[in-house]
Design an enzyme around this catalytic site. Sequence first.
Site, mmCIF file in Angstrom:
data_model
loop_
_atom_site.group_PDB
_atom_site.id
_atom_site.type_symbol
_atom_site.label_atom_id
_atom_site.label_comp_id
_atom_site.label_asym_id
_atom_site.label_seq_id
_atom_site.Cartn_x
_atom_site.Cartn_y
_atom_site.Cartn_z
ATOM 1 N N CYS A 72 65.696 -22.182 46.550
ATOM 2 C CA CYS A 72 66.823 -21.672 46.754
ATOM 3 C C CYS A 72 67.225 -21.200 48.039
ATOM 4 C CB CYS A 72 66.923 -20.932 45.709
ATOM 5 S SG CYS A 72 68.656 -19.554 45.435
ATOM 6 N N HIS A 87 64.977 -22.151 40.439
ATOM 7 C CA HIS A 87 63.981 -21.127 40.677
ATOM 8 C C HIS A 87 62.560 -21.245 39.605
ATOM 9 C CE1 HIS A 87 65.069 -17.770 43.407
ATOM 10 N NE2 HIS A 87 65.946 -18.088 42.759
ATOM 11 N N GLU A 129 59.580 -21.431 39.542
ATOM 12 C CA GLU A 129 58.603 -20.385 39.638
ATOM 13 C C GLU A 129 58.740 -19.190 37.871
ATOM 14 O OE1 GLU A 129 61.498 -18.164 42.558
ATOM 15 O OE2 GLU A 129 60.562 -20.334 41.640
#
Length: 537
Positions: free
Chosen positions: A92, A184, A186
């Site tokens: 990002c 993202h 994660e």
Amino acid sequence: MSSTEVAAQVANMYDTILILDFGSQYSHLITRRIREAGVYCELLPCTQKISELKFKPKGVVLSGSPYSITDKDAPHVDPEVFNLGVPILGICYGLQEIARNLGGETSLAVKREYGHAELTLDPQADHHSFHLFQDVPSPTNVWMSHGDHLESPPNDFVIIGSTSTSAYAAVAHTTLPIYGIQFHPEVTHSVDGSIILRNFVIGICQCEANWTMSSFVDKELERIRNLVGPTGSVIGAVSGGVDSTVAAVLMKRAIGDRFHAVLVDNGVMRLNECEQVKKTLADNLGINLTVADAADLFLGRLKGVTDPEKKRKIIGNTFIEVFETESHRIDEVSRQSGLGPIEWLLQGTLYPDVIESISFKGPSATIKSHHNVGGLLENMRLKLIEPLRELFKDEVRALGTLLDIPDDLVWRHPFPGPGIAIRVLGEVTREQVEIARRADHIYIEEIKKAGLYRQIAQAYAALLPVRSVGVMGDQRTYEQVIALRAVESKDFMTADWFPMPVETLKRISNRIINEVQGVNRVLYDVSSKPPSTIEFE
């Protein structure tokens, strides 16, 4: 030894990924996902000077950020990170930071993109021996959260993935292992995010997946022995919680009788805490234990104090003072017995404590200081030793099981260093502590009876600084309010409030109001972290 040096020692034992944090709420999740892949990683502020690193990373991850890359005060990475010669993954904001440094263009998106998106991969974009999207289906569902986007990538970068609203959702350098992704990976909302991160750290960075508690324990025992030496002794800060217990057992295994455990009775512990700790550590685990009664000293210094940070600092400073005094006494005994001088102070600091107490914007941005990483005296004689500093809570529990610590201890809910002092909102007095202590004891007892204890990451009762009108025995009362807190969490960096069964709440409320004198109202906290913290103070 500084925290940075300790971190470097551990990082130099393993293939390590460096995560540079730009202030994203998701940065700690990057750390968790990479460790779940069996690879060690270290999270540092994005302002970290590469020339001052004490270890050589195998790869670098640039995190997201709440900032816009176009902001005047936007954080930026040390450009030397691109001269490390290791793979880089920008997530990002990290993607935009790559573009900023290597000649691409970014701009404010016409519409901020937040939520699910469908990522389509370019099947012709395998420019390296191991692809970032190996074993990832196309399309795959990813999570977007950005207001800026990549307008045009730097030279020698090509598109390897796109969405309907982001043409450059994933890019890669044609010859160097540098990648940028707008989404993202994660967060759990990115369905194949863990695979993508594993591909980067193991496939591209060529890290050995050897970060396990079984490998950690042997290396940590060796590190402790080398650090303390053949004659040095350690005085241990223990409380009976899982963190300090695991640290104590680890230290005893490393240096045997040269480890001296001390429990400081600070007057703000749980009901019958000292007696229970003595039985567990001394009688059951065979650890040398001294109980220092300092309740009057702590409570005296807390008199009139209502500010949470001041409470923490007072308790932290007093805690070290008591240890200094106790260590002098034990030091004489240790020297006379030939076991060596007391040189080290053991603390059970965990990695989330470290992360929450550090900000690239400086101390003013700290959410709260943690007892184990803040409030220490500048002239402290003892050197700190923190064997759990690099571990998350679930890793500590796994280590505790490996060390054969009983399950009831391994799974005991966390208890903060400042104890009930930060669960009594407002001034801390002996009377207020007793009310909070007894309410908490009833609360924990009831959730254990209901079989809910292991489902909850942390639960406690807090005493609020308000009074409310009530009726008891046909008489008007004007008494205090207890707030119950219970959360679900894996790593304590984020947490959701626990959906406590109504019948259980009824029993808890009824018992507290009837059995704890001075309370006529019980509330249940239904806020998550973020925006709230787990503790009230």
